[in-house]
Design an enzyme around this catalytic site. Structure first.
Site, PDB file in Angstrom:
ATOM      1  N   THR A  27      -3.943  -1.813  -4.392  1.00  0.00           N
ATOM      2  CA  THR A  27      -2.853  -1.614  -4.464  1.00  0.00           C
ATOM      3  C   THR A  27      -2.310  -3.130  -4.630  1.00  0.00           C
ATOM      4  O   THR A  27      -1.128  -4.030  -5.494  1.00  0.00           O
ATOM      5  CB  THR A  27      -2.690  -2.297  -2.904  1.00  0.00           C
ATOM      6  N   SER A  64      47.201  -7.861  -0.987  1.00  0.00           N
ATOM      7  CA  SER A  64      47.397  -8.168   0.434  1.00  0.00           C
ATOM      8  C   SER A  64      47.656  -6.114   0.769  1.00  0.00           C
ATOM      9  O   SER A  64      48.429  -5.780   0.467  1.00  0.00           O
ATOM     10  CB  SER A  64      48.386  -9.255   0.818  1.00  0.00           C
ATOM     11  N   THR A 118       0.607  -1.630   0.439  1.00  0.00           N
ATOM     12  CA  THR A 118       0.238  -0.399  -0.089  1.00  0.00           C
ATOM     13  C   THR A 118       0.920   1.227   0.554  1.00  0.00           C
ATOM     14  O   THR A 118       0.780   2.331  -0.729  1.00  0.00           O
ATOM     15  CB  THR A 118      -0.890   0.019   1.094  1.00  0.00           C
TER      16      THR A 118
END
Length: 630
Positions: free
Chosen positions: A139, A316, A100
């Site tokens: 809706t 790394s 809704t």
């Protein structure tokens, strides 16, 4: 500032926003995920298209005045074109109420903008969000339709993304087509395979996924517009259904179809579950591919090191020069997330109560997220990882040549026991199967070069041809040796074999099988009635030395067929030696030779594996016949 109100009271709104009180309430109630309607343009566009199509259909049937419908359509076009910022659609995707809140967010924005077009200011003087923008809708049917249409566009976009991966794989396969490497099963060395065969499986996944995505996209064009709240169509204008679908197809440019059963569509979300399953299947296969590539590229000194990954960033913060599989890791994490999303969607689909599924918000959020992750992640993986992969062809071929699994080819041609013997020798001495097979005298170098060539072993048709040729050559050699024996010698050997099997008074099943093998190798029929006793043939001493020694040696093989030598069999061997006019020294030498060959063949077998390997007889005959040749 301007005001808007509902049954709960009045709220103040900034002048520059187009939403209203319902959006404000939802924004306050459901600020939970940080992902809002404005973050999902495909979903927002689908909602705008639905509102435009509904306005046109309502104008067609007289529910809306033309001016109002035109203003709503213009506002919807502006939303679909992206002219409104994310700020205008702040409803959280995890809002409650079965959709809704996002529906009203769009209704309010379109109503205010349409009123601005007609009156020069925001408000609902001429256009109301419920009475006009949401006319003949609820809706229920709006959200269900919007999700499926948005998913259709997302799936089409995802097809294009997977197509990028498909192209990258095709190019990489062509680059290393025919390059030999080692296959692995259970992370152990297996048989040779080519790069294109291994990566061809990944290409098959990409192509199959595209086909599944196309099917899912096509299935998502059945929508329930006009169903209103539960599927009865309550609240739609006369002939609305006849107009909404042509208008929806016109606005979206898609062949939208009326769902055949509104009640089914409103209650059941299996279409969402199916789409999620397709997405999870794609993600799972991609994760498997990514894991394989990471494993093959492991190293850079102590791993498999068959592939090298492109260096796209420092691997790394601590180890200089380290290249991590960052793109495969990205794809793997995407797969984890999509698997989690699929679980949520499954729960939301099965959790629908009675005549309506109130969990469309979480279904939509997770489906859209899965699509977005794949749309963005797959091309990155293709362009930044697959295209930059490099194969160490020399290392890969070396692994293939050293695999102990090549002993399976030795077993196919020369018998399983020889295959085991060669495999154990290669393992214990650190040699290749080829080297061990030659060192043990199982095959000569020429045969080893042909039979154990990794390239040959990757091609089923080629390897079958090579195997057939080698087996036939070996059989031809044996037939030539056997054919060199007089017919009477071969028949005499067959009779002696039957007599030896009968020596202990019981013919064991192993001995029956052995007699069948003897008959086949000697090329004489087994026409003896095994229930009737057979005597040693006469005239054996008249045969040449080669034939007499071969008869005695083969009799030893029959005697040991059941792995035991009974006194009766030993007695018969003694009488046979006399009939063959062999000295005790000659008989002892032949027996020693047989025992050595027999024990060598079985020394690598497990203790419980006591039955003889029948294929050894052909090789035994060939060896003894050759050794006995003058």
């Amino acid at each position: 500032m301007r005001e808007d109100e509902d049954e709960l009271g009045t709220v103040n709104l900034p002048d520059d926003v187009y939403y209203g009180v319902h959006t404000v309430r939802a924004q306050a109630n459901f600020d939970v995920s940080g992902a809002v309607l404005g973050d999902f343009p495909a979903y927002l566009t689908a909602l705008a298209h639905i509102k435009k199509a509904a306005a046109l259909a309502n104008a067609d049937i007289g529910v809306l005045r033309p001016q109002v419908a035109e203003a709503v359509c213009q506002a919807a076009d502006e939303v679909a074109a992206g002219r409104f910022s994310r700020r205008q659609f702040p409803v959280d995707m995890m809002s409650g109420g079965g959709g809704t809140s996002p529906n009203m967010n769009v209704n309010e924005v379109l109503a205010n903008r349409a009123n601005e077009i007609l009156c020069g200011h925001k408000g609902y003087d001429l256009v109301h969000p419920n009475n006009h923008v949401n006319a003949c809708q609820s809706t229920t049917d709006v959200i269900a339709t919007a999700i499926t249409l948005a998913l259709h566009r997302d799936l089409v976009a995802l097809i294009g993304a997977v197509g990028v991966l498909e192209n990258a794989l095709e190019e990489k396969i062509e680059e290393y087509r025919g390059a030999v490497k080692l296959a692995r099963t259970c992370l152990q060395d297996a048989v040779p395979i080519t790069f294109d065969q291994e990566f061809g499986a990944y290409l098959a996944v990409a192509r199959r996924s595209i086909a599944r995505l196309r099917a899912a996209a096509a299935n998502s064009l059945d929508v329930p517009m006009g169903a209103t709240i539960v599927g009865t169509g309550l609240g739609v204008g006369a002939s609305y259904l006849e107009h909404i679908y042509p208008r929806l197809a016109e606005v979206t440019g898609l062949p939208v179809r009326k769902h055949p059963n509104f009640f089914d569509c409103i209650q059941n979300g299996d279409i969402f579950q199916e789409i999620s399953t397709v997405l999870k299947g794609l993600a799972t296969n991609l994760a498997k591919m990514a894991h394989d590539i990471s494993l093959l590229a492991s190293g850079n000194r102590a791993g498999l090191m068959e592939l090298s990954l492109p260096a796209v960033q420092a691997g790394s913060s601590f180890v200089p020069g380290k290249v991590n599989p960052v793109l495969p890791e990205m794809i793997t994490q995407i797969a984890y997330q999509i698997s989690g999303n699929d679980t949520v969607i499954t729960m939301a689909v099965q959790g629908a109560d009675l005549d309506y599924n109130a969990w469309t918000a979480v279904i939509a959020k997770n489906l859209f997220e899965s699509c977005r992750l794949l749309q963005h992640g797959v091309p990155l993986f293709a362009d930044k990882c697959i295209r930059g992969l490099r194969m160490d062809t020399q290392r890969c071929r070396g692994y293939a040549e050293l695999s102990l699994a090549l002993s399976s080819m030795v077993g196919v041609v020369f018998g399983h026991d020889d295959g085991i013997r060669v495999a154990y020798h290669a393992k214990e001495h650190g040699t290749s199967i080829r080297e061990s097979a030659v060192l043990l005298g199982v095959m000569d170098e020429e045969t080893a070069d042909v039979l154990l060539d990794p390239v040959t072993l990757t091609d089923a048709a080629l390897s079958s041809t090579v195997l057939d040729r080698l087996v036939e050559r070996r059989r031809a050699q044996t037939r030539a040796l056997i054919s060199g024996l007089p017919v009477e010698a071969r028949r005499g050997l067959m009779t002696v074999a039957v007599a030896m099997a009968q020596a202990d008074g019981v013919i064991a099943p192993e001995e029956v099988s052995a007699l069948d093998v003897v008959a086949d190798v000697l090329q004489v029929p087994l026409d003896h009635d095994l229930t009737l006793p057979v005597s040693l043939p006469t005239g054996l001493a008249a045969l040449d030395r080669r034939a007499r020694e071969l008869i005695y040696s083969c009799s030893l093989w029959i005697a040991f067929a059941d792995e035991t030598l009974d006194p009766s069999e030993s007695d018969l061997l003694g009488r046979l030696r006399v009939e063959l006019d062999l000295s005790e020294d000659t008989a002892t030498g032949l027996r020693a030779k047989f025992v050595q060959a027999h024990s060598t063949r079985h020394s690598y077998l497990h203790q419980f594996d006591k039955l003889p390997w029948w294929e050894e007889f052909e090789g035994l005959v060939a060896t003894l016949a050759a050794d006995s040749a003058p």
